[in-house]
Scaffold this motif. Structure first.
Motif, PDB file in Angstrom:
ATOM      1  N   THR A 198       0.838  -1.197   0.000  1.00 39.27           N
ATOM      2  CA  THR A 198       0.000   0.000   0.000  1.00 39.27           C
ATOM      3  C   THR A 198       0.875   1.249   0.000  1.00 39.27           C
ATOM      4  O   THR A 198       1.818   1.358   0.792  1.00 39.27           O
ATOM      5  N   ALA A 199       0.584   2.169  -0.924  1.00 40.46           N
ATOM      6  CA  ALA A 199       1.401   3.385  -1.069  1.00 40.46           C
ATOM      7  C   ALA A 199       0.649   4.586  -0.494  1.00 40.46           C
ATOM      8  O   ALA A 199      -0.397   4.965  -1.000  1.00 40.46           O
ATOM      9  N   TYR A 200       1.198   5.156   0.571  1.00 40.04           N
ATOM     10  CA  TYR A 200       0.602   6.319   1.220  1.00 40.04           C
ATOM     11  C   TYR A 200       1.242   7.596   0.672  1.00 40.04           C
ATOM     12  O   TYR A 200       2.269   7.538  -0.010  1.00 40.04           O
ATOM     13  N   ARG A 201       0.663   8.728   1.008  1.00 38.59           N
ATOM     14  CA  ARG A 201       1.286   9.997   0.620  1.00 38.59           C
ATOM     15  C   ARG A 201       2.515  10.281   1.491  1.00 38.59           C
ATOM     16  O   ARG A 201       3.278  11.182   1.182  1.00 38.59           O
ATOM     17  N   SER A 202       2.655   9.540   2.551  1.00 42.60           N
ATOM     18  CA  SER A 202       3.594   9.928   3.613  1.00 42.60           C
ATOM     19  C   SER A 202       4.950   9.233   3.580  1.00 42.60           C
ATOM     20  O   SER A 202       5.742   9.428   4.477  1.00 42.60           O
ATOM     21  N   GLY A 203       5.248   8.422   2.549  1.00 36.27           N
ATOM     22  CA  GLY A 203       6.456   7.594   2.626  1.00 36.27           C
ATOM     23  C   GLY A 203       7.682   8.091   1.880  1.00 36.27           C
ATOM     24  O   GLY A 203       8.704   7.403   1.835  1.00 36.27           O
ATOM     25  N   ALA A 204       7.628   9.288   1.277  1.00 35.47           N
ATOM     26  CA  ALA A 204       8.762   9.746   0.449  1.00 35.47           C
ATOM     27  C   ALA A 204       9.963  10.127   1.319  1.00 35.47           C
ATOM     28  O   ALA A 204       9.797  10.692   2.405  1.00 35.47           O
ATOM     29  N   LYS A 205      11.184   9.790   0.828  1.00 33.26           N
ATOM     30  CA  LYS A 205      12.429  10.053   1.569  1.00 33.26           C
ATOM     31  C   LYS A 205      13.385  10.865   0.703  1.00 33.26           C
ATOM     32  O   LYS A 205      13.383  10.705  -0.525  1.00 33.26           O
ATOM     33  N   PRO A 206      14.214  11.725   1.324  1.00 33.43           N
ATOM     34  CA  PRO A 206      15.221  12.469   0.551  1.00 33.43           C
ATOM     35  C   PRO A 206      16.034  11.526  -0.338  1.00 33.43           C
ATOM     36  O   PRO A 206      16.329  10.397   0.077  1.00 33.43           O
ATOM     37  N   THR A 207      16.353  12.004  -1.519  1.00 32.64           N
ATOM     38  CA  THR A 207      17.035  11.306  -2.635  1.00 32.64           C
ATOM     39  C   THR A 207      16.088  10.455  -3.479  1.00 32.64           C
ATOM     40  O   THR A 207      16.467  10.030  -4.563  1.00 32.64           O
TER      41      THR A 207
ATOM     42  N   ALA B 298       5.911   6.561  -1.972  1.00 35.88           N
ATOM     43  CA  ALA B 298       4.733   7.403  -1.736  1.00 35.88           C
ATOM     44  C   ALA B 298       4.029   7.585  -3.072  1.00 35.88           C
ATOM     45  O   ALA B 298       4.657   7.504  -4.131  1.00 35.88           O
ATOM     46  N   MET B 299       2.716   7.833  -3.020  1.00 34.54           N
ATOM     47  CA  MET B 299       1.978   8.025  -4.290  1.00 34.54           C
ATOM     48  C   MET B 299       0.723   8.861  -4.031  1.00 34.54           C
ATOM     49  O   MET B 299       0.140   8.814  -2.949  1.00 34.54           O
ATOM     50  N   ILE B 300       0.311   9.601  -5.088  1.00 40.88           N
ATOM     51  CA  ILE B 300      -0.911  10.417  -5.043  1.00 40.88           C
ATOM     52  C   ILE B 300      -1.405  10.522  -6.478  1.00 40.88           C
ATOM     53  O   ILE B 300      -0.588  10.437  -7.407  1.00 40.88           O
ATOM     54  N   ASP B 301      -2.696  10.656  -6.705  1.00 37.07           N
ATOM     55  CA  ASP B 301      -3.128  10.904  -8.084  1.00 37.07           C
ATOM     56  C   ASP B 301      -3.268  12.408  -8.307  1.00 37.07           C
ATOM     57  O   ASP B 301      -3.554  13.162  -7.378  1.00 37.07           O
ATOM     58  N   ILE B 302      -2.981  12.824  -9.531  1.00 35.75           N
ATOM     59  CA  ILE B 302      -2.966  14.263  -9.829  1.00 35.75           C
ATOM     60  C   ILE B 302      -4.363  14.690 -10.248  1.00 35.75           C
ATOM     61  O   ILE B 302      -4.762  14.526 -11.401  1.00 35.75           O
ATOM     62  N   SER B 303      -5.139  15.182  -9.280  1.00 38.96           N
ATOM     63  CA  SER B 303      -6.480  15.658  -9.596  1.00 38.96           C
ATOM     64  C   SER B 303      -6.553  17.180  -9.527  1.00 38.96           C
ATOM     65  O   SER B 303      -7.328  17.794 -10.242  1.00 38.96           O
ATOM     66  N   ASP B 304      -5.710  17.800  -8.709  1.00 33.59           N
ATOM     67  CA  ASP B 304      -5.760  19.265  -8.556  1.00 33.59           C
ATOM     68  C   ASP B 304      -4.662  19.981  -9.325  1.00 33.59           C
ATOM     69  O   ASP B 304      -4.613  21.209  -9.316  1.00 33.59           O
ATOM     70  N   GLY B 305      -3.757  19.248  -9.953  1.00 38.69           N
ATOM     71  CA  GLY B 305      -2.604  19.854 -10.624  1.00 38.69           C
ATOM     72  C   GLY B 305      -1.320  19.410  -9.928  1.00 38.69           C
ATOM     73  O   GLY B 305      -1.308  19.154  -8.727  1.00 38.69           O
ATOM     74  N   LEU B 306      -0.241  19.347 -10.706  1.00 42.03           N
ATOM     75  CA  LEU B 306       1.034  18.843 -10.174  1.00 42.03           C
ATOM     76  C   LEU B 306       1.490  19.621  -8.930  1.00 42.03           C
ATOM     77  O   LEU B 306       1.943  19.012  -7.955  1.00 42.03           O
ATOM     78  N   SER B 307       1.375  20.953  -8.940  1.00 35.98           N
ATOM     79  CA  SER B 307       1.841  21.760  -7.795  1.00 35.98           C
ATOM     80  C   SER B 307       1.169  21.351  -6.497  1.00 35.98           C
ATOM     81  O   SER B 307       1.833  20.995  -5.526  1.00 35.98           O
ATOM     82  N   SER B 308      -0.164  21.417  -6.493  1.00 38.57           N
ATOM     83  CA  SER B 308      -0.920  21.107  -5.275  1.00 38.57           C
ATOM     84  C   SER B 308      -0.640  19.690  -4.812  1.00 38.57           C
ATOM     85  O   SER B 308      -0.435  19.442  -3.617  1.00 38.57           O
TER      86      SER B 308
END
Ligand code: ADP
Ligand code: MG
Length: 335
Positions: free
Chosen positions: A149-158, A226-236
């Motif tokens: 399962t990929a949450y929005r919270s798992g991204a790490k530097p590099t 980490a993963m998210i779908d782009i529904s509001d635009g890449l920036s947001s």
């Protein structure tokens, strides 16, 4: 046919007759007080989306079939964004007097086409009269192995920042449809000028959720951090991911995938295609991060581009132009 001729139960029967369940986990579908879905050792993913006429869609240019397809796709995309697979769908409708039985048939044609393409069963819903146009609520049940399962919270530097498909096309499609609607409102004889712009119009009216990327990642043995779908635009959506992972980001402007048709329409409208990609929304592509060590695997994932990397939180979330200073990403939120 007027919906009143069929009545609520007649309409539900008509919908139920078109549905054939395909997933073994769909034990009971339409017809009882609740759908019955078999459980297993996987985690269940549950998401819901509300679409309101005049807020989320304009029926002057949105065909009912496309609307049904898109409503389902919006829900499926949320499940894919967790690295899961959608399995069951329920659809609730508020329907005003201006809609015929045939309109609702078309809506379900789109919903069921989306279900067929994504292996999902329509297992229920709710139906009500509405005083103010069409309301569609779509809820999707999906599943994923807990460790994948990929949450929005798992991204790490590099980590590498990756995106599927291309961005900004749906927004340019929307601007074109709105422009042609304005022309039509002042001159009812004017035919909409959409020829040559099929790609961007399709990207708005008939988005495709990124199922193939999720399947390719499984095949390649890759799990996004980490993963998210782009529904509001890449920036947001990049900012959401950064905030929830407590990291910063560097995006490289010249790496952002933008289709030629998007650039062409932007030029014609005196609009900046990069702005459409950053802030437009409605792309339903996936934005995800991968450990740097998996760089070689990106080519096995299909239409995926590396557009930047994750940095320490104190370095902020910035976009870097080819020959200029980094600029802080701005959240636009919903319009
Ligand atoms: P209840 O009174 O328990 O809400 P309904 O008469 O609303 O029951 O629904 C009967 C069955 O039809 C349920 O299985 C429900 O999930 C299904 N259903 C109702 N509306 C829809 C719809 N718009 N699309 C799909 N299934 C529906
Ligand atoms: Mg009901």
């Amino acid at each position: 046919m007027q919906i009143g001729e069929l009545g609520e139960f007649g309409l539900i029967d008509r919908i139920a007759q078109r549905v054939q369940l395909r997933n073994p986990s769909s034990l009971t579908g339409i017809g009882d007080d609740a759908a019955v879905v078999a459980g297993n050792e996987k985690s269940s993913l549950l998401t819901t989306d509300l679409l309101l006429e005049g807020v989320h869609f304009d029926l002057t240019y949105f065909p009912m079939k496309h609307l049904g397809y898109k409503a389902a796709m919006v829900g499926f995309s949320d499940i894919y964004a967790m690295n899961g697979l959608p399995k069951q769908l329920v659809v609730s409708l508020g329907i005003s007097k201006k809609f015929s039985v045939e309109n609702i048939d078309e809506l379900y044609e789109g919903i069921l086409l989306a279900c067929t393409q994504h292996g999902v069963d329509l297992v229920g819903g709710d139906t009500s009269a509405s005083l103010t146009g069409l309301t569609i609520n779509v809820s999707v049940l999906g599943e994923c192995e807990p460790e994948k399962t990929a949450y929005r919270s798992g991204a790490k530097p590099t980590d590498l920042i990756c995106v599927t498909g291309d961005l900004g096309a749906a927004y340019m499609g929307l601007l074109l449809l709105e422009r042609e609607k304005t022309v039509f409102e002042t001159n009812a004889n004017a035919a909409p000028q959409l020829a040559g712009h099929e790609y961007i119009v399709q990207r708005y009216l008939k988005p495709e959720a990124a199922r193939s990327t999720v399947l390719n990642m499984r095949e390649a043995g890759v799990t996004p951090t980490a993963m998210i779908d782009i529904s509001d635009g890449l920036s947001s959506d990049m900012l959401h991911l950064c905030r929830q992972s407590n990291v910063g980001a560097r995006l490289y402007l010249d790496k952002i995938p933008i289709a030629k048709q998007t650039f062409d329409m932007a030029e014609e409208m005196n609009f900046d295609a990069v702005t459409a990609a950053l802030n437009g929304g409605d792309d339903y592509e996936l934005l995800f991060t991968l450990p740097l060590s998996l760089h070689e695997k990106v080519k096995d994932l299909g239409r995926v581009d590396v557009i930047g990397h994750i940095v320490e939180p104190e370095n902020g979330a910035m976009i870097v132009p080819p020959n200029g200073e980094p600029v802080a990403l701005q959240a636009q939120g919903f319009r």
